[in-house]
Design an enzyme around this catalytic site. Structure first.
Site: not given
Ligand code: PBG
Length: 334
Positions: A200, A257
C-alpha cells in the site's frame, strides 16, 4: 510489398471473431469487489461529491444495495464506515465498541445476502480525529506500531465475530498480519480470512476516499503524512519485502494499492506469490476518469473497462473497484 513468408500479426486482429478467440484477459463480475461506505441513521443515501455515483449508505440502504449487487453477479463488498465527528477520538476507541456502526451493519447484511462475502476494513482512520491508521506516540510524531497492532487485532476479532468473511488490514503496521491471524485463531475464528493490504503506497490518489470517511483533516500535511508507514511510490523492492512477509505471516490474499499507477507492482506480486493477488483501483483513479468524462475529454465506459483490463493483464486475480456495480450491470446488458 512484404516478402512471401513475412510475419503478419494483424491476421489475428482482422475481425471480431478472431479477436475474441485470441483474447487473453477479461473482466468478470465475479472478479470484482465493490467498496461501500456506511453511515448511521435512516435517511437517504448521501452522494459523495468527489466520487460520482458513490454514496454513503444507511444500514438498510446497504442491505438493499447488496441484494442488487448480488443479483448483478458481484459476490463481495468491502465496508468502510463514515462516522460523525463526535465519535472520533485521538485513540480511535470507537473502533472497538461492540455496537459500532460497521459491526451493526455486518449482521443484517449477512442475513439479507448470506452468500455475499463481506470484507471488513481494519484500520483506525475512520475512528481517529487525526485521520491516521493507528494511534500516535505520546509526542504525536509517529504512529505507535505495536499498540496499534493490538487495537487492530481486537478490531479484527470483533468484525469476524459479527460475520465478516475477510478482514482487510490497510494500516501498514509491521507484524499486523501475524498478530491478527493469531488473535482470530485463538478466538475460534479460523474461518475468517485475511486480505492483506501488503503493498500500500503513500499515494495522493486517496483524496476522495478521505472525503468520504472524513479522515482528510490532518492526513497529508507534513506532520501527519502517512509516509512513515505507507510505501514510498519510488520503491518496488520494499513492496516485494512486504508481500513476502505478509504471506509468511499468514495472509490469504495479497493486495496492491493503488492499482493503475502500480501495474508493475501487481506483476511483481503475481511473480512473487502463489496466493491470489488483489488490486485496489482507488478513489482517485475512479474520480479522474469521471472528471475527464464530465469534461467531455474521455469516454467513461471505455476508460473504465480499459483501466480494469490493464489491472487484470498485469496479474490481478481480483479487483476492488468503485466501478464494480456499473461493470456488472454492463456485462448483464442492463
Ligand atoms: C486507510 C484507507 C485508505 C483507503 C483505504 N483504506 C486511505 C488512506 O490510506 O488514507 C483508500 C481507498 C481509496 O482511495 O479508494 N486505511
Amino acid at each position: 510489398m512484404l516478402n512471401p513468408g513475412s510475419p503478419r500479426p494483424r491476421r489475428l486482429r482482422k475481425n471480431d471473431s478472431v479477436r475474441n478467440l485470441v483474447r487473453e484477459t477479461g473482466v468478470q463480475a465475479a472478479d470484482l469487489i465493490q467498496p461501500l461506505f456506511v453511515i448511521d441513521g435512516d435517511g437517504r443515501p448521501e452522494p459523495i461529491g468527489s466520487m460520482p455515483g458513490q454514496f454513503r449508505h444507511t444500514i438498510a440502504g446497504l442491505c438493499q444495495e447488496c441484494r442488487e449487487l448480488f443479483d448483478l453477479g458481484i459476490q463481495a463488498v468491502a465496508l468502510f464506515p463514515s462516522l460523525e465527528a463526535s465519535l472520533k477520538s485521538p485513540g480511535g476507541e470507537e473502533s472497538c465498541n461492540e455496537q459500532t456502526l460497521v459491526l451493526r451493519a455486518i449482521r443484517p447484511l449477512k442475513e439479507a445476502v448470506p452468500d455475499m462475502q463481506v470484507v471488513a476494513h481494519i484500520a483506525l482512520d475512520p475512528y481517529t480525529t487525526h485521520g491516521h491508521d493507528g494511534v500516535l506516540t505520546p509526542d504525536g510524531q509517529d504512529v505507535d506500531n505495536d499498540r496499534s497492532v493490538e487495537i487492530l487485532s481486537r478490531m479484527a476479532v470483533l468484525n469476524a465475530g459479527a460475520g465478516a468473511d475477510f478482514v482487510a488490514p490497510s494500516d501498514m503496521m509491521d507484524g499486523r498480519i501475524q498478530a491478527i491471524r493469531e488473535a482470530l485463531d485463538e478466538e475460534g475464528m479460523s474461518r475468517c480470512g485475511i486480505i492483506a493490504y501488503s503493498a500500500k503506497y503513500n499515494s495522493a490518489y486517496y483524496g476522495p476516499f478521505r472525503d468520504a470517511v472524513g479522515s482528510s483533516k490532518a492526513a497529508g500535511t507534513t506532520l501527519l503524512s502517512k509516509a512513515g508507514y505507507q510505501l514510498d511510490p519510488a520503491n518496488a523492492r520494499q513492496a516485494e519485502r512486504e508481500l513476502v512477509l505478509d504471506e509468511l505471516e499468514g495472509a490469504d490474499i495479497l493486495m496492491v494499492k493503488p492499482a493503475g499507477p502500480y501495474l508493475d507492482i501487481i506483476r511483481l506480486a503475481r511473480e512473487t506469490t502463489t496466493l491470489p493477488v488483489a488490486a485496489y483501483q482507488v478513489s482517485g483513479e475512479y474520480a479522474q476518469i469521471h472528471a475527464a468524462a464530465q469534461m467531455g475529454w474521455l469516454d467513461l465506459k471505455r476508460c473504465r473497462d480499459e483501466s480494469l483490463l490493464a489491472i487484470k493483464r498485469a496479474g490481478a486475480d481480483l479487483i476492488l473497484t468503485y466501478f464494480a456495480r456499473d461493470v456488472a450491470a454492463t456485462l448483464r446488458g442492463a
